[in-house]
Design a protein around this motif. Structure first.
Motif, PDB file in Angstrom:
ATOM      1  N   VAL A  26       0.867  -1.187   0.000  1.00 43.62           N
ATOM      2  CA  VAL A  26       0.000   0.000   0.000  1.00 43.62           C
ATOM      3  C   VAL A  26       0.905   1.239   0.000  1.00 43.62           C
ATOM      4  O   VAL A  26       1.747   1.403   0.890  1.00 43.62           O
ATOM      5  CB  VAL A  26      -0.940   0.013   1.216  1.00 43.62           C
ATOM      6  N   GLN A  27       0.718   2.098  -1.011  1.00 39.33           N
ATOM      7  CA  GLN A  27       1.525   3.301  -1.123  1.00 39.33           C
ATOM      8  C   GLN A  27       1.104   4.351  -0.081  1.00 39.33           C
ATOM      9  O   GLN A  27       0.054   4.253   0.559  1.00 39.33           O
ATOM     10  CB  GLN A  27       1.403   3.889  -2.539  1.00 39.33           C
ATOM     11  N   TYR A  29       0.105   7.373  -0.526  1.00 40.56           N
ATOM     12  CA  TYR A  29      -1.088   8.138  -0.905  1.00 40.56           C
ATOM     13  C   TYR A  29      -2.316   7.249  -1.073  1.00 40.56           C
ATOM     14  O   TYR A  29      -3.311   7.680  -1.653  1.00 40.56           O
ATOM     15  CB  TYR A  29      -0.821   8.888  -2.217  1.00 40.56           C
ATOM     16  N   GLN A  30      -2.247   5.997  -0.575  1.00 38.13           N
ATOM     17  CA  GLN A  30      -3.353   5.064  -0.717  1.00 38.13           C
ATOM     18  C   GLN A  30      -3.790   4.540   0.651  1.00 38.13           C
ATOM     19  O   GLN A  30      -3.065   4.642   1.637  1.00 38.13           O
ATOM     20  CB  GLN A  30      -2.969   3.881  -1.609  1.00 38.13           C
ATOM     21  N   ARG A  31      -5.007   3.992   0.642  1.00 45.23           N
ATOM     22  CA  ARG A  31      -5.529   3.249   1.790  1.00 45.23           C
ATOM     23  C   ARG A  31      -6.142   1.960   1.259  1.00 45.23           C
ATOM     24  O   ARG A  31      -6.752   1.958   0.192  1.00 45.23           O
ATOM     25  CB  ARG A  31      -6.570   4.051   2.571  1.00 45.23           C
ATOM     26  N   LYS A  61      -7.387  -0.728  -3.311  1.00 40.78           N
ATOM     27  CA  LYS A  61      -6.570   0.424  -2.913  1.00 40.78           C
ATOM     28  C   LYS A  61      -7.240   1.705  -3.398  1.00 40.78           C
ATOM     29  O   LYS A  61      -7.507   1.869  -4.589  1.00 40.78           O
ATOM     30  CB  LYS A  61      -5.169   0.299  -3.512  1.00 40.78           C
ATOM     31  N   PRO A  63      -7.011   5.847  -3.537  1.00 38.62           N
ATOM     32  CA  PRO A  63      -6.135   7.026  -3.352  1.00 38.62           C
ATOM     33  C   PRO A  63      -6.854   8.093  -2.529  1.00 38.62           C
ATOM     34  O   PRO A  63      -8.047   8.357  -2.701  1.00 38.62           O
ATOM     35  CB  PRO A  63      -5.863   7.494  -4.783  1.00 38.62           C
ATOM     36  N   PRO A  97     -12.322   5.878   2.958  1.00 38.97           N
ATOM     37  CA  PRO A  97     -12.142   4.917   1.865  1.00 38.97           C
ATOM     38  C   PRO A  97     -13.183   3.798   1.857  1.00 38.97           C
ATOM     39  O   PRO A  97     -13.573   3.330   0.784  1.00 38.97           O
ATOM     40  CB  PRO A  97     -10.736   4.373   2.110  1.00 38.97           C
TER      41      PRO A  97
END
Length: 287
Positions: A26-27, A29-31, A61, A63, A97
């Motif tokens: 998971v980046q 800027y992501q959830r 995922k 953003p 999210p």
């Protein structure tokens, strides 16, 4: 190749496949939103390397960056019956999210449609002057209208800005003539105020020169010096102010003496007395 080696190779492939399916990245800027057998798990996965149950959990995922969305030009009629074409831009982000995944199929498309319909609705409630002069109020109202339905989708609208307002050609010409007339009116008002101030200053200067006898003579000499400084063939001979006052006093004295002479002369001499009576009849014969 022996059967043992083939079996080990198959086991290693299966282990790698399972591990690869159970590890998700998971980046920042992501959830990550995880559904287990189609049911939402309450925990939202934060950025980093996350492990899920292979072939059981499914991670989506989402953003959470701020999304800049252009709203296509919308034609609408204002409250004062003027046809406009207005386009805008919407700044929003995903605040929840889980709601963005569960409550709406495509939150990007949904926000775009709500923005277009809300823009037409807001334009119909305001007049042309408000659209042109008070865009901040229109932007705030538009943001509030868009943010109301998107809150249930886990989307938060940060701001809405109107980019361009396209007016009909006839309305543009009318506004141009109105602006030109307004500029002419201001120019005339400023010129009139300047004339009034100049007249007041000239009246004050004349009053000051009247109270000071030598001031007018000094002003006359200054004017003569200004004219003589130019290279011309004009000869200016100033007439003394005292001579003008002398003639003025002399004419006033002559008029007073004439009035006094007329007052002292008898009416019979100057012919201004009553006319003699004319008698007729017997009394005239005796005379």
């Amino acid at each position: 190749m022996s059967p043992l080696l083939i079996t080990l190779a198959l086991l290693a492939f299966l282990v790698l496949t399972v591990v690869g399916a159970g590890v998700q990245l998971v980046q920042q800027y992501q959830r990550g939103v995880v559904l287990r057998f189609g049911r939402l798990l309450p925990t939202v996965r934060e950025p980093g390397l996350r492990i899920i149950v292979p072939f059981v959990d499914r991670m989506t995922k989402v953003p959470v960056q701020t999304v800049v969305m252009d709203v296509p030009s919308q034609g609408a009629i204002t409250r004062d019956n003027v046809t406009l074409a207005v386009d805008a831009v919407v700044y929003f982000r995903v605040s929840d999210p889980a709601k963005a995944v569960v409550n709406v199929d495509n939150y990007l498309g949904a926000v775009s449609q709500v923005a277009q319909t809300s823009l037409r609705s807001v334009i119909g409630r305001v007049d042309l002057d408000t659209m042109l002069s008070d865009r901040e109020q229109v932007n705030d109202e538009l943001r509030a209208v868009i943010d109301t339905p998107t809150e249930a989708w886990g989307v938060s609208v940060d701001r809405v800005e109107i980019k361009d307002i396209a007016l009909p050609e006839g309305m543009r010409r009318s506004m141009s003539r109105q602006a030109e007339a307004e500029r002419d009116r201001r120019a005339r008002v400023i010129a009139a105020e300047g004339e009034a101030q100049a007249s007041a200053r000239l009246a004050d200067a004349a009053r000051e020169m009247g109270e000071t006898p030598g001031a007018l003579q000094l002003r006359l000499l200054q004017t003569v010096a200004d004219v003589a400084s130019d290279k011309n063939s004009t000869l200016v001979m100033p007439f003394p102010i005292e001579m003008l006052r002398f003639f003025d006093n002399a004419s006033g004295t002559t008029a007073e003496d004439a009035d006094a002479d007329r007052a002292s002369t008898p009416p019979e001499v100057n012919g201004s007395g009553p006319a003699p009576a004319i008698t007729t009849g017997p009394e005239a014969d005796r005379r």
